[in-house]
Design an enzyme around this catalytic site. Structure first.
Site, short mmCIF file in Angstrom:
data_model
loop_
_atom_site.label_atom_id
_atom_site.label_comp_id
_atom_site.label_asym_id
_atom_site.label_seq_id
_atom_site.Cartn_x
_atom_site.Cartn_y
_atom_site.Cartn_z
N HIS A 13 0.84 -1.31 0.09
CA HIS A 13 0.08 -0.14 -0.02
C HIS A 13 0.87 1.19 0.21
O HIS A 13 1.59 1.45 0.92
CB HIS A 13 -0.98 -0.13 1.26
CG HIS A 13 -2.09 -1.19 1.19
ND1 HIS A 13 -2.44 -1.90 2.29
CD2 HIS A 13 -2.76 -1.48 -0.02
CE1 HIS A 13 -3.30 -2.66 1.96
NE2 HIS A 13 -3.43 -2.50 0.45
N GLU B 14 1.97 3.99 2.82
CA GLU B 14 2.41 3.48 3.96
C GLU B 14 3.96 3.70 4.07
O GLU B 14 4.64 2.79 4.28
CB GLU B 14 2.02 2.15 4.30
CG GLU B 14 0.51 2.08 4.63
CD GLU B 14 -0.02 0.73 4.35
OE1 GLU B 14 0.29 -0.37 4.39
OE2 GLU B 14 -1.46 0.65 4.32
N ARG C 97 -3.45 4.58 -2.28
CA ARG C 97 -3.09 3.29 -1.67
C ARG C 97 -3.10 2.14 -2.68
O ARG C 97 -2.08 1.17 -2.52
CB ARG C 97 -4.31 2.80 -0.81
CG ARG C 97 -4.67 1.50 -0.19
CD ARG C 97 -5.85 1.35 0.69
NE ARG C 97 -6.39 0.19 0.79
CZ ARG C 97 -6.28 -0.37 1.99
NH1 ARG C 97 -5.38 0.10 3.05
NH2 ARG C 97 -6.55 -1.89 2.09
N HIS D 68 2.82 -3.54 6.51
CA HIS D 68 2.09 -2.16 6.41
C HIS D 68 2.06 -1.29 7.43
O HIS D 68 2.96 -1.42 8.35
CB HIS D 68 0.45 -2.69 6.45
CG HIS D 68 0.13 -3.55 5.29
ND1 HIS D 68 -0.65 -3.22 4.31
CD2 HIS D 68 0.43 -4.93 5.35
CE1 HIS D 68 -0.76 -4.27 3.44
NE2 HIS D 68 -0.26 -5.35 3.87
N GLU E 91 1.48 -4.07 11.00
CA GLU E 91 1.10 -2.71 11.02
C GLU E 91 1.93 -1.88 11.92
O GLU E 91 2.07 -2.28 13.20
CB GLU E 91 -0.34 -2.57 11.48
CG GLU E 91 -1.28 -3.47 10.58
CD GLU E 91 -2.02 -2.53 9.56
OE1 GLU E 91 -1.29 -1.55 9.11
OE2 GLU E 91 -2.60 -2.92 8.68
#
Lengths: 422, 303
Positions: A182, A185, A240, A309, A383
């Site tokens: 993405h 990020e 994204r 991510h 994440e």
């Protein structure tokens, strides 16, 4: 400009003469009359003083600049004061000034183009071209350890580069890591770059990493979505998806992490091309995804698959598309706990962990569900920082701390993979 | 359907499951998910890998993908603090606290969910939470107890929140707020700014209080728009423009980008905000902006 030329002259002199100018001062002397001017010329000729005249005594209107070595300072000052010749100190300590200018030049060079991965700036975000240059430099500097594999092309024709870290063998067990699927990020691509450098730095020095690489290969795709990344630099920071147009729609792009063939098309992704979680027309429709799928299948011996991510500080394992626990839930849960404990040990950053479905939301067609179903047991998604204060636009000064702490978690996963697979 | 009941319990950590089954009667209800697959699950048949999803989930085969509105099974009873239902509800409490107490020098974020429970009350969903919240400018943390009511049915009304916190509002922001207020209230120079933070997470120091104020003001919208299927955060202040002070209130027009985590959408809002140390933050107007059209260039446009 003059000063620059003079500095260069001084440096030239330094090569053939003294090695350092510590304590040397540059004096600006203004002769009041012809007598004084003659005295200065005589002074300059005194070889034992080793005076270095920067600006010659010409006439009364032009000051005379002389570099006075530290050892001659007392003598020269005494002379000037006795003869009542006015002077001022132009440079207090020449070496200090030279050091400062060198530092400025280096950081200016770093800001433009690094020539090695040692003067690459890890404390800032870089665009796709810069990261690709970094990859080539890393390979050039570490030809025995690192190679670059181009696994395919993005929609807009950019190469999809994977760095392979290997100490030999034939089709050894492998660990797959990707960042930046993405594009918005940015902390992930930046961390991926740092990981690459970390691997080459630590091989042969860190026992754990060395043992991992002596037995397994690491594959790292830093810019997994280069078209999106480029777009996030040039046009829309919050982009994204991929940049492939959708026929019949003015909306561009597919969510590359809803495009995998695992629960594809089910709840947890969107069928609307204008949505951020648009799954695409069919599974693996995006070349950015298909290239990884083909690579993984043809490799056939990957044992870990880690998709990184941001944001929200979580470490998760399959599944996202179903609430049914995966068969290895217990082991993956325990390993996740171990990994985030290691992560927290560095700066106290707390990560939550669990399956994708329970921890964050239902999401279908995600990468790690696919890789897990391919038999790659140690499938995890991270994440990274933060939990929302800055979100996607994490300040650059957090890149290295974020990468460092995440690395500890990655090491835990990689070590466990090495010890528990064959 | 019973299979689904058991599996939902097993996604909690094993340690909790037995305890909860014994101690707390849990009822999981709501419409179970109906999923229609294209048959693209794990490979069925002799080369099915032992790790993949058990066959029982995969016996439906259909060649077409149908959009089915899925209602998530709503957890009731004790909530796992690591799982998303408690987390989403806790974030709503965060927004609420900012609307009540936020300022250019006070901005509150969720730190930790300690425990929570949920139940159905009439048509509504009621949550109870024990939380740690953190005021991020002074770094002071406090414990909070909160109760939320998400309205049921088709209505679009905002959740109702009650919260009491200990120790959270300790920091003395009076001096800074007063100075900021005085600096800008009689200003002949109307302040404005854009992209706060910028793409690199950077902002000028004098922009920071406006960033905080934007975040607090956004909380009014985020609170109002929240439900059990959303998780909001302010992504960026696209721009702000200070207007003439009126009735002793600083007035600022904001264009903010909100990030909604579940849909992953970036939602643009414009808001008219007023603030003074005495009156606190108020949001006079809000306007949803259309989805960013120049973010979706048609294929034949060059970037």
């Amino acid at each position: 400009m003059m000063k620059g030329l003079l500095v260069l002259t001084v440096l030239f002199v330094a090569i053939f003469g003294k090695e350092t100018f510590e304590g040397d001062k540059v004096l600006r002397i203004t002769a009041k009359n012809e007598v004084q001017l003659t005295l200065l010329k005589d002074l300059a000729e005194m070889e034992h003083l080793q005076l270095d005249v920067w600006m010659e005594p010409i006439d009364l209107s032009t000051p005379v600049d002389i570099r006075v070595p530290f050892t001659s300072l007392q003598t020269v000052k005494a002379f000037l004061e006795t003869e009542d010749i006015p002077y001022s100190v132009m440079i207090m300590d020449l070496q200090v000034m030279l050091d400062e200018e060198k530092e400025q030049r280096l950081s200016a060079a770093r800001a433009t183009e690094p020539r090695t991965t040692d003067d690459y700036n890890y404390t800032n975000y870089h665009n796709g071209d810069e990261i690709y240059s970094f990859q080539d430099m890393l390979v050039a500097e570490n030809p025995k350890l690192v190679s670059k594999i181009v696994i395919g092309q993005s929609y807009e024709g950019r190469p999809l580069n994977v760095l392979k870290f290997s100490t030999g063998g034939t089709n050894r067990r492998g660990i797959w890591i990707n960042t930046g699927i993405h594009s918005r990020e940015w902390i992930t691509q930046a961390s991926g770059t740092w990981f690459a450098k970390k691997i080459v730095t630590d091989y042969g020095h860190d026992a754990t990493l060395t043992a991992i690489l002596d037995n397994m290969d690491i594959f790292l795709e830093i810019v997994t979505n280069p078209d999106g990344y480029n777009y996030s630099h040039k046009t829309n920071r919050m982009w994204r998806k991929t940049r492939k147009p959708n026929p019949g729609s003015s909306c561009v792009g597919t969510d590359p992490n809803r495009n995998w063939d695992a629960g594809f098309g089910t709840a947890g992704s969107s069928g609307n091309p204008c949505d951020q979680t648009y799954r695409g027309p069919k599974a693996h429709s995006e070349s950015e995804v298909k290239s990884i799928v083909d690579f993984v299948k043809s490799h056939g011996n990957l044992k870990a698959f880690i998709d990184i991510h941001s944001y929200s500080q979580r470490l998760m394992y399959p599944y996202g598309y179903t609430a049914t626990p995966c068969n290895d839930q217990r082991e993956l849960h325990d390993l996740a706990r171990k990994a985030i404990t290691g992560l927290a040990s560095l700066y106290g950053t707390s990560f939550r962990y669990g399956s994708v479905m329970t921890t964050i939301y239902r999401a279908s067609g995600i990468s790690i569900d696919w890789s897990y179903n391919q038999g790659i047991k140690y499938s995890y998604t991270f994440e990274l920082r933060d939990t929302g204060r800055y979100g996607f636009i994490l300040p650059a000064n957090q890149i290295i701390p974020t990468a460092k702490e995440a690395w500890l978690a990655l090491m835990a996963i990689m070590e466990h993979t090495k010890d528990n697979t064959n | 359907m019973d299979g689904l009941l058991f599996s939902d319990l097993t996604v909690w950590s094993m340690d909790w499951t037995l305890l909860i089954l014994l101690v707390v009667p849990t009822v999981v209800h709501g419409n179970p998910t109906v999923t229609v697959r294209t048959g693209s699950g794990p490979p069925v048949g002799s080369n099915q890998h032992p790790n993949s999803v058990p066959l029982s989930e995969d016996t439906q085969t259909t060649t077409e993908v149908r959009e089915v509105v899925v209602e998530e099974v709503m957890m009731t009873g004790m909530l796992n603090p690591s799982h998303y239902p408690a987390r989403r509800a806790a974030t709503v409490v965060q927004h609420y606290l900012n609307t009540r107490y936020g300022s250019p020098y006070r901005w509150i974020f969720l730190s930790k969910v300690h425990s929570g429970s949920a139940e159905d009350v009439a048509e509504m969903r009621k949550y109870q939470l024990e939380l740690t919240m953190q005021e991020i400018i002074s770094n002071v943390s406090g414990q909070c107890s909160a109760e939320l009511l998400f309205p049921g049915g088709e209505g679009q009304s905002a959740p109702q929140v009650q919260a009491s916190c200990e120790g959270l509002l300790q920091s003395n922001t009076t001096a800074q707020e007063e100075a900021f207020y005085q600096q800008h209230r009689a200003s002949n120079n109307m302040v404005s700014g854009n992209d706060i933070p910028d793409s690199y997470g950077h902002m000028e120091p004098n922009m920071k209080p406006f960033w905080h104020l934007g975040g607090v003001a956004s909380s009014f919208i985020m609170l109002r728009e929240s439900n059990e299927s959303t998780l909001y955060n302010m992504a960026q202040v696209a721009n702000f423009t200070q207007l003439e002070t009126e009735k002793d209130q600083l007035r600022v027009n904001y264009h903010v980008l909100l990030h909604e985590m579940i849909s992953q959408e970036i939602i643009h809002w414009k808001l008219l905000v007023t603030w003074s140390p005495e009156q606190g933050v108020q949001v006079l107007q809000t306007e949803l902006q259309p989805k960013c059209h120049n973010c979706e260039a048609p294929p034949n446009t060059t970037n």
